[in-house]
Design a protein around this motif. Sequence first.
Motif, mmCIF file in Angstrom:
data_model
loop_
_atom_site.group_PDB
_atom_site.id
_atom_site.type_symbol
_atom_site.label_atom_id
_atom_site.label_comp_id
_atom_site.label_asym_id
_atom_site.label_seq_id
_atom_site.Cartn_x
_atom_site.Cartn_y
_atom_site.Cartn_z
ATOM 1 N N LYS A 12 0.854 -1.186 0.000
ATOM 2 C CA LYS A 12 0.000 0.000 0.000
ATOM 3 C C LYS A 12 0.887 1.233 0.000
ATOM 4 C CE LYS A 12 -0.639 -0.580 4.933
ATOM 5 N NZ LYS A 12 -1.536 -0.708 6.037
ATOM 6 N N THR A 13 0.479 2.204 -0.769
ATOM 7 C CA THR A 13 1.215 3.460 -0.875
ATOM 8 C C THR A 13 0.292 4.584 -0.442
ATOM 9 O OG1 THR A 13 2.739 2.719 -2.592
ATOM 10 C CG2 THR A 13 2.272 5.070 -2.524
ATOM 11 N N GLY A 14 0.727 5.327 0.557
ATOM 12 C CA GLY A 14 -0.060 6.466 1.017
ATOM 13 C C GLY A 14 0.244 7.688 0.179
ATOM 14 N N TYR A 15 -0.794 8.505 -0.031
ATOM 15 C CA TYR A 15 -0.581 9.779 -0.727
ATOM 16 C C TYR A 15 -1.375 10.868 -0.026
ATOM 17 C CZ TYR A 15 -5.197 9.286 -2.879
ATOM 18 O OH TYR A 15 -6.556 9.163 -3.076
ATOM 19 N N GLY A 16 -0.866 12.075 -0.132
ATOM 20 C CA GLY A 16 -1.543 13.238 0.428
ATOM 21 C C GLY A 16 -1.205 14.452 -0.410
ATOM 22 N N VAL A 17 -2.212 15.189 -0.796
ATOM 23 C CA VAL A 17 -2.013 16.387 -1.617
ATOM 24 C C VAL A 17 -2.450 17.588 -0.796
ATOM 25 C CG1 VAL A 17 -2.574 17.559 -3.779
ATOM 26 C CG2 VAL A 17 -2.394 15.058 -3.726
ATOM 27 N N ILE A 18 -1.511 18.525 -0.609
ATOM 28 C CA ILE A 18 -1.769 19.718 0.188
ATOM 29 C C ILE A 18 -1.467 20.951 -0.654
ATOM 30 C CG2 ILE A 18 -1.177 21.021 2.269
ATOM 31 C CD1 ILE A 18 -0.269 18.442 3.559
ATOM 32 N N ALA A 19 -2.361 21.931 -0.566
ATOM 33 C CA ALA A 19 -2.135 23.228 -1.216
ATOM 34 C C ALA A 19 -1.672 24.209 -0.156
ATOM 35 C CB ALA A 19 -3.421 23.724 -1.865
ATOM 36 N N GLY A 20 -0.574 24.881 -0.444
ATOM 37 C CA GLY A 20 -0.092 25.952 0.420
ATOM 38 C C GLY A 20 -0.633 27.264 -0.112
ATOM 39 N N VAL A 147 4.982 14.333 4.609
ATOM 40 C CA VAL A 147 6.001 14.641 3.604
ATOM 41 C C VAL A 147 5.597 15.896 2.824
ATOM 42 C CG1 VAL A 147 7.210 13.805 1.557
ATOM 43 C CG2 VAL A 147 6.709 12.221 3.411
ATOM 44 N N ALA A 148 4.322 15.952 2.414
ATOM 45 C CA ALA A 148 3.837 17.124 1.673
ATOM 46 C C ALA A 148 3.903 18.374 2.544
ATOM 47 C CB ALA A 148 2.410 16.889 1.184
ATOM 48 N N TYR A 149 3.498 18.259 3.804
ATOM 49 C CA TYR A 149 3.543 19.385 4.732
ATOM 50 C C TYR A 149 4.981 19.872 4.901
ATOM 51 C CZ TYR A 149 3.075 22.246 8.873
ATOM 52 O OH TYR A 149 3.122 23.298 9.749
ATOM 53 N N CYS A 150 5.904 18.942 5.079
ATOM 54 C CA CYS A 150 7.322 19.294 5.237
ATOM 55 C C CYS A 150 7.805 20.078 4.023
ATOM 56 C CB CYS A 150 8.153 18.025 5.429
ATOM 57 S SG CYS A 150 9.928 18.309 5.543
ATOM 58 N N ASP A 151 7.449 19.616 2.829
ATOM 59 C CA ASP A 151 7.887 20.311 1.623
ATOM 60 C C ASP A 151 7.354 21.738 1.588
ATOM 61 O OD1 ASP A 151 9.194 20.157 -1.123
ATOM 62 O OD2 ASP A 151 7.167 20.830 -1.597
#
Length: 186
Positions: A12-20, A147-151
Motif C-alpha cells: 500500500k502506498t499512502g498519498y496526500g495532496v496539500i495546497a499551500g 512529507v507534503a507538509y514538510c515540503d
Amino acid sequence: MIVLGIDPGSRKTGYGVIAGEAAGYRVLGCGLVRPRASDTLHERIGQLCTGIDEVIAQLKPECVALETAFVGRNVRSALILGQVRGAVLATAMRHGLPVREYAPREIKLAVTGTGSARKEQVAAMLSKMLDLGSDLKPLDVTDALGVAYCDLARSASSLGAQIGKSGKGRGKGWAAFVNEHPELVA
C-alpha cells in the motif's frame, strides 16, 4: 503551491495532496493506493503507477515530495522498496513534476517540532493542524501528508513565502498551536 506527498510501499502506498495558500494549508485529497495482494511484485508496481497517475490527473500537483530511502536490516525489503520508489520517481518524471526528498527526521521536525517524534504523534499533529477531523487516517496516509507538509513548510521558510510571513503554517500560528497542544510535541 500544490504538493503530492507519497509514502511508498509495495502493499500500500499512502498519498496526500496539500495546497499551500496565503491563508494556510488545505488538504485537497489523501488516501491509499492498494494493489491486489495476490499479484506479483511487478503487477503491484504497475498498479501503483496507475494509481499515482490517477491522483496526479485528478488533483494536479505541481511537485512530488518523498521520504528519502533508509537502509534497514532486511535487504530484500530494502530492494523491494527501492523498486517501488523507482516506479514512483519515474511516474513523477513522466508527468514532468519535480521531486524533492526529505529525511524522516526532517519531516518529523517540520510537523511536530522534534525529529524523534513517533508516527502516532505526527498523525495527531497533522490531524489538528490540517483539520482532518476525528476520522483517523492510516499511518501511511498521515506519513504522506507529513512529507507534503514538510515540503510546503521548507519551501515557505527557505523562500520567505507569504505563508511564513502571514503567521500561518509554522510562523506565529505554530507557537500558539504548540502552547494549546503540548501533549502532541512531548
